[in-house]
Design a protein around this motif. Structure first.
Motif, PDB file in Angstrom:
ATOM      1  N   GLY A 255       0.835  -1.192   0.000  1.00 39.51           N
ATOM      2  CA  GLY A 255       0.000   0.000   0.000  1.00 39.51           C
ATOM      3  C   GLY A 255       0.866   1.236   0.000  1.00 39.51           C
ATOM      4  O   GLY A 255       2.086   1.158   0.198  1.00 39.51           O
ATOM      5  N   PRO A 256       0.276   2.405  -0.204  1.00 37.71           N
ATOM      6  CA  PRO A 256       1.054   3.645  -0.259  1.00 37.71           C
ATOM      7  C   PRO A 256       1.810   3.923   1.038  1.00 37.71           C
ATOM      8  O   PRO A 256       1.242   3.848   2.126  1.00 37.71           O
ATOM      9  CB  PRO A 256      -0.009   4.717  -0.527  1.00 37.71           C
TER      10      PRO A 256
ATOM     11  N   ASP B 267       6.237   1.226  -1.001  1.00 38.79           N
ATOM     12  CA  ASP B 267       4.859   0.736  -1.065  1.00 38.79           C
ATOM     13  C   ASP B 267       4.705  -0.674  -0.515  1.00 38.79           C
ATOM     14  O   ASP B 267       3.652  -1.297  -0.700  1.00 38.79           O
ATOM     15  CB  ASP B 267       4.353   0.783  -2.516  1.00 38.79           C
TER      16      ASP B 267
ATOM     17  N   TYR C  53      -9.924  -1.851  -1.039  1.00 42.87           N
ATOM     18  CA  TYR C  53      -9.940  -0.640  -1.858  1.00 42.87           C
ATOM     19  C   TYR C  53     -10.812   0.400  -1.159  1.00 42.87           C
ATOM     20  O   TYR C  53     -11.959   0.115  -0.794  1.00 42.87           O
ATOM     21  CB  TYR C  53     -10.505  -0.947  -3.245  1.00 42.87           C
TER      22      TYR C  53
ATOM     23  N   ASN D 118      -7.222  10.739  -2.629  1.00 36.18           N
ATOM     24  CA  ASN D 118      -7.075   9.731  -3.668  1.00 36.18           C
ATOM     25  C   ASN D 118      -7.512   8.365  -3.156  1.00 36.18           C
ATOM     26  O   ASN D 118      -7.395   8.051  -1.960  1.00 36.18           O
ATOM     27  CB  ASN D 118      -5.618   9.658  -4.131  1.00 36.18           C
ATOM     28  N   GLU D 119      -8.004   7.544  -4.082  1.00 30.98           N
ATOM     29  CA  GLU D 119      -8.358   6.183  -3.701  1.00 30.98           C
ATOM     30  C   GLU D 119      -7.096   5.395  -3.346  1.00 30.98           C
ATOM     31  O   GLU D 119      -6.005   5.692  -3.825  1.00 30.98           O
ATOM     32  CB  GLU D 119      -9.128   5.486  -4.810  1.00 30.98           C
ATOM     33  N   VAL D 120      -7.262   4.378  -2.493  1.00 30.52           N
ATOM     34  CA  VAL D 120      -6.123   3.613  -1.977  1.00 30.52           C
ATOM     35  C   VAL D 120      -6.425   2.126  -2.089  1.00 30.52           C
ATOM     36  O   VAL D 120      -7.511   1.670  -1.698  1.00 30.52           O
ATOM     37  CB  VAL D 120      -5.833   3.968  -0.503  1.00 30.52           C
ATOM     38  N   THR D 121      -5.474   1.370  -2.614  1.00 25.46           N
ATOM     39  CA  THR D 121      -5.529  -0.089  -2.612  1.00 25.46           C
ATOM     40  C   THR D 121      -4.437  -0.607  -1.686  1.00 25.46           C
ATOM     41  O   THR D 121      -3.271  -0.218  -1.808  1.00 25.46           O
ATOM     42  CB  THR D 121      -5.331  -0.663  -4.022  1.00 25.46           C
ATOM     43  N   SER D 122      -4.797  -1.464  -0.751  1.00 25.53           N
ATOM     44  CA  SER D 122      -3.832  -1.971   0.223  1.00 25.53           C
ATOM     45  C   SER D 122      -4.172  -3.413   0.561  1.00 25.53           C
ATOM     46  O   SER D 122      -5.250  -3.919   0.227  1.00 25.53           O
ATOM     47  CB  SER D 122      -3.833  -1.116   1.494  1.00 25.53           C
TER      48      SER D 122
END
Length: 341
Positions: A71-72, A79, A321, A328-332
């Motif tokens: 993830g970010p 990441d 998600y 901003n959207e985040v995927t982790s």
């Protein structure tokens, strides 16, 4: 041989026969000290044994965990990040006139790199429904998947709590020291909270309802969680509301979440989940904004897979998600291996 020699020889032989013969003293082994072997204590469930010389029962358990997060900015600007955790728990119990006296110590070491961090994860005394020490609050409970956010900040507090239990029902009240939660700009993080909680199980349905008040921020939050067995799995539903940002919940003004934990096989559970947030705070580590007014909403979806490889060895993987209006959207996600003992 003359008569004189015969007489001398006979006298020597008689003297030898009549004199006692002393052999070396025999080596006598000392009596072994009595040894008290460890005895199994089955009064409090499996895994307990008597501490030698006492009537106190002790249980040692814990787990080893390896996990990789994605993830970010998981580690600086990277990441992804890997870490290993070791946790051991000591639970001591003994009978008293007030019921079982329990003491718990949990030690945790998080190895994120060559330097590790050891913490006292929990330590408390419990007797007659009263618990005092460092322990997790009711807010630490959440749905079984990894998608939802149903508490904010730290759920581990120095607290004193009374909890009444009867069969499948419990109710209690807790006074918590809130040192790691939200506080307004210009104020200190050392304040007090009060929480009440109840929960239980009725047939295929189980539930929990909690309400808490942060005295320093003068704001409160309530949360409910329910489970019901449906088909080959369990539906989980949750909702929370906060009057304002506080140490118990400040991710959003309100939220609803749902999941379905599908028992695909005896060893595999697949849990899809979703959550919606009203007036979503994008950074709960920041003291601003101080209220939920004017904030946008957010929603999240994800899936978690749990797999029991063998007894006491588990794997877990999740991907989530999140799409907030104000960021901003985040995927982790993460992958985890855990060995329990």
């Amino acid at each position: 041989m003359n008569i004189r020699m015969v007489m001398l020889t006979s006298a020597a032989a008689l003297a030898a026969l009549s004199s006692p013969v002393f052999a070396a003293d025999a080596i006598v082994a000392a009596e072994p000290e009595p040894v008290e072997y460890v005895r199994v204590c089955d009064a409090y469930g499996t895994g307990y044994f008597y501490i030698p010389g006492t009537e106190t029962c002790l249980k040692i358990g814990g787990y080893l965990r390896f996990e990789v997060y994605g993830g970010p900015d998981q580690k600086g600007t990277s990441d992804w990040n890997a870490r290993t955790r070791a946790q051991v728990q000591f639970t001591a119990k003994s009978d008293t006139e007030y019921g079982p006296l329990t003491g718990v110590i949990v030690l945790r070491n998080n190895g994120d790199n060559t330097s590790t961090e050891t913490t006292l994860d929990s330590a408390y005394i419990d007797v007659a429904g009263i618990r005092a020490g460092l322990f997790y609050s009711w807010w630490d409970d959440d749905l079984s998947g990894e998608t939802d956010v149903l508490s904010s900040h730290q759920t581990l507090h120095n607290s004193i709590r009374y909890q009444y239990e009867s069969g499948d029902f419990y109710a209690g009240v807790s006074v918590d020291e809130l040192e790691d939660g939200y506080y307004k700009p210009g104020e200190n993080a050392n304040n007090v909270g009060v929480a009440v909680g109840l929960g239980g199980k009725a047939g295929i349905f189980s539930y929990q309802l909690i309400g808490s008040y942060d005295t320093d921020n003068e704001e409160g939050a309530v949360r409910g969680i329910g489970y019901v067995e449906v088909g080959p799995g369990t539906i989980g539903l949750a909702a929370a509301w906060a009057s304002g940002r506080n140490s118990y919940y400040d991710q959003s003004e309100w939220t609803v979440a749902a999941e379905y934990a599908l028992k695909a096989t005896d060893k595999v559970t697949i849990t899809p989940a979703a959550q919606y947030f009203g007036n979503y705070v994008t950074d709960t580590d920041s003291a601003t904004p101080t209220s939920f007014k004017g904030l946008g909403d957010a929603w999240a979806v994800g899936v978690t897979v749990d797999y029991q490889i063998v007894d006491n060895l588990y794997a877990k993987a999740t991907v989530n998600y999140t799409d907030p209006d104000d960021a901003n959207e985040v995927t982790s996600g993460f992958f985890r291996l855990q060995r329990a003992f």
